[in-house]
Design a protein around this motif. Structure first.
Motif, mmCIF file in Angstrom:
data_model
loop_
_atom_site.group_PDB
_atom_site.id
_atom_site.type_symbol
_atom_site.label_atom_id
_atom_site.label_comp_id
_atom_site.label_asym_id
_atom_site.label_seq_id
_atom_site.Cartn_x
_atom_site.Cartn_y
_atom_site.Cartn_z
ATOM 1 N N UNK A 21 -0.999 14.576 9.699
ATOM 2 C CA UNK A 21 -0.294 14.469 8.490
ATOM 3 C C UNK A 21 -0.902 13.973 7.585
ATOM 4 N N UNK A 22 -1.206 14.788 6.964
ATOM 5 C CA UNK A 22 -2.115 14.958 5.669
ATOM 6 C C UNK A 22 -1.883 13.686 4.219
ATOM 7 N N UNK A 23 -2.219 12.384 3.969
ATOM 8 C CA UNK A 23 -1.117 11.858 2.799
ATOM 9 C C UNK A 23 -2.491 11.678 1.575
ATOM 10 N N UNK A 24 -3.633 11.766 1.916
ATOM 11 C CA UNK A 24 -4.685 11.779 0.944
ATOM 12 C C UNK A 24 -5.896 12.725 0.951
ATOM 13 N N UNK A 25 -7.026 12.680 0.290
ATOM 14 C CA UNK A 25 -7.536 14.344 0.445
ATOM 15 C C UNK A 25 -8.784 13.997 1.029
ATOM 16 N N UNK A 26 -9.053 12.591 2.427
ATOM 17 C CA UNK A 26 -9.994 13.011 3.111
ATOM 18 C C UNK A 26 -9.997 13.441 4.294
ATOM 19 N N UNK A 27 -10.928 13.762 5.288
ATOM 20 C CA UNK A 27 -10.111 13.812 6.445
ATOM 21 C C UNK A 27 -9.041 13.078 7.067
ATOM 22 N N UNK A 28 -8.963 11.479 6.905
ATOM 23 C CA UNK A 28 -8.017 10.837 7.933
ATOM 24 C C UNK A 28 -7.555 10.560 6.769
ATOM 25 N N UNK B 198 -1.863 0.031 2.363
ATOM 26 C CA UNK B 198 -1.035 0.210 3.874
ATOM 27 C C UNK B 198 -1.466 1.390 4.721
ATOM 28 N N UNK B 199 -2.276 2.014 3.517
ATOM 29 C CA UNK B 199 -2.313 3.111 4.592
ATOM 30 C C UNK B 199 -4.198 3.204 4.341
ATOM 31 N N UNK B 200 -5.478 3.533 4.837
ATOM 32 C CA UNK B 200 -6.082 4.152 3.567
ATOM 33 C C UNK B 200 -6.711 5.856 4.357
ATOM 34 N N UNK B 201 -7.685 6.204 3.765
ATOM 35 C CA UNK B 201 -7.570 7.845 2.945
ATOM 36 C C UNK B 201 -8.938 8.129 3.952
ATOM 37 N N UNK B 202 -9.805 7.671 4.828
ATOM 38 C CA UNK B 202 -11.160 7.658 5.426
ATOM 39 C C UNK B 202 -11.614 8.908 5.691
ATOM 40 N N UNK B 203 -13.183 9.498 5.144
ATOM 41 C CA UNK B 203 -14.256 10.830 5.257
ATOM 42 C C UNK B 203 -14.153 10.114 7.661
ATOM 43 N N UNK B 204 -14.705 11.689 7.607
ATOM 44 C CA UNK B 204 -14.574 11.428 9.280
ATOM 45 C C UNK B 204 -15.931 10.756 9.589
ATOM 46 N N UNK B 205 -16.940 10.444 8.671
ATOM 47 C CA UNK B 205 -18.275 9.507 9.229
ATOM 48 C C UNK B 205 -17.588 7.913 9.372
ATOM 49 N N UNK B 206 -16.850 7.846 8.148
ATOM 50 C CA UNK B 206 -15.748 6.440 8.197
ATOM 51 C C UNK B 206 -15.457 5.971 9.559
ATOM 52 N N UNK B 207 -14.894 7.028 10.068
ATOM 53 C CA UNK B 207 -13.951 6.572 11.263
ATOM 54 C C UNK B 207 -14.857 6.583 12.195
#
Length: 348
Positions: free
Chosen positions: A228-235, A264-273
């Motif tokens: 699923x894609x809900x924002x602009x980042x990878x996750x 409710x949701x986070x829009x995270x970069x691959x580096x953050x994850x």
């Protein structure tokens, strides 16, 4: 994959079951002539600042989409499937045997959905409902092309927004809100005894699980929606706050990304994850035919995670959301996180 708009609208309000037979059954309440009161009525429900009075159990129920199955699953769990004249909710899978099939078999009203993948105003009024259920107040917003609560009241239709959905902020939602949903529907349809049995069974099961995992370490768990894609980042579909955190806590875990967002949701970069030591992975499927494959791909992408080294993941669908089966999610997650505790208890 759903569009960003559909996911953002739906999942922000999808918060989104005690085990029960999910087929429709006949109503326990005999309907009286229009305008008269049935036994056990009138009853009033306080909902989003409005008090709504029912003089009989609704018989023409419309369930809006909201990318949820909480409302339709609760109705089925309470044996009220025969009251539904149009259902917009479906996940395509369920932790409850037969539930997905039962939902699929419900009438849809043959409605042409709007851009928000839900029932537009004129189509809604044409269904002649006497009760409309929406996951959040979004479903009654005229700006989005929906019939408002006032529109529906004018044609003698009651409306109900599920717990924590009034301000469309589901980040505060807990398992207790699932019980509130069941109790409210039990009161509306005069099947409160059924609702209380479901609630009692869920509480007992969760309490038993809590006893099994008491004293165990609390692993970091990533909760993410598959493909699923809900924002602009990878996750962009990482669960941060809401009912899933309460489910995790009851299962003896904690959300690894709870502090990454206040919503409710986070829009995270691959580096953050990648930087987070994820001990276990919970993948939530929303009409994804192979969520396990997504989980395995994710673990391969982050081999440094303890979750990857231990191949520790589970897949869920409707049970981690608002609805009547949160105990199933607690049980499944707890057994993944703490297998030794259940093995020692002879319940593995």
């Amino acid at each position: 994959m759903l569009t960003k708009r559909a996911v953002a609208v739906g999942l922000a309000g999808a918060l989104c079951l005690a085990t029960a037979a999910c087929g429709a059954s006949s109503s326990p309440t005999t309907q009286t002539a229009a305008g008269t009161r049935a036994a056990g009525y009138p009853v009033s429900i306080e909902n989003c600042g409005q008090s709504t009075t029912y003089t009989r159990a609704p018989s023409r129920v419309v369930v809006m989409n909201g990318a949820s199955v909480a409302e339709v699953s609760a109705l089925l769990a309470l044996g009220l499937g025969d009251r539904i004249v149009a259902n917009g909710q479906s996940y395509g899978m369920s932790e409850v045997a037969g539930r997905a099939e039962a939902i699929k078999a419900l009438p849809t009203g043959d409605i042409k959905l709007n851009d928000a993948y839900d029932i537009p105003r004129e189509a809604m009024l044409g269904l002649r409902p006497d009760l409309v259920l929406s996951t959040t107040s979004y479903g009654f917003d005229a700006k989005n092309g929906f019939a408002t609560r006032e529109d529906l009241k004018a044609v003698d239709a009651r409306t109900y927004v599920s717990p924590q959905g009034c301000d469309q902020d589901t980040s505060r939602m807990t398992v207790e809100d699932s019980y509130t949903l069941l109790r409210d529907l039990g009161k509306i349809f005069h099947v409160g005894d059924r609702a209380e049995k479901l609630i009692a069974a869920s509480k007992k099961r969760i309490g038993d699980i809590a006893a099994e995992v008491k004293g165990e370490k609390t692993p970091n768990v990533m909760v993410v929606f598959s493909n699923m894609a809900m924002g602009g980042n990878d996750f962009s579909s990482v669960a941060a706050n809401g009912i899933w955190n309460d489910v995790l806590a009851k299962a003896g875990g904690r959300n690894a990304f709870a502090s990454a967002s206040t919503t409710s949701f986070a829009d995270l970069s691959k580096e953050k994850v990648a930087a987070e030591p994820v001990d276990a992975l919970v993948v939530i499927s929303y009409n994804d035919p192979n969520p396990a494959a997504y989980a395995r791909t994710l673990l391969k992408e982050f081999p440094q995670w303890p979750a990857a080294k231990n191949d520790r993941y589970t897949v869920l669908s409707d049970s981690i959301y608002l609805g009547p089966s949160n105990d199933l999610a607690v049980d499944k997650i707890a057994r993944m996180l703490h297998p030794d505790a259940f093995a020692q208890a002879g319940r593995g």
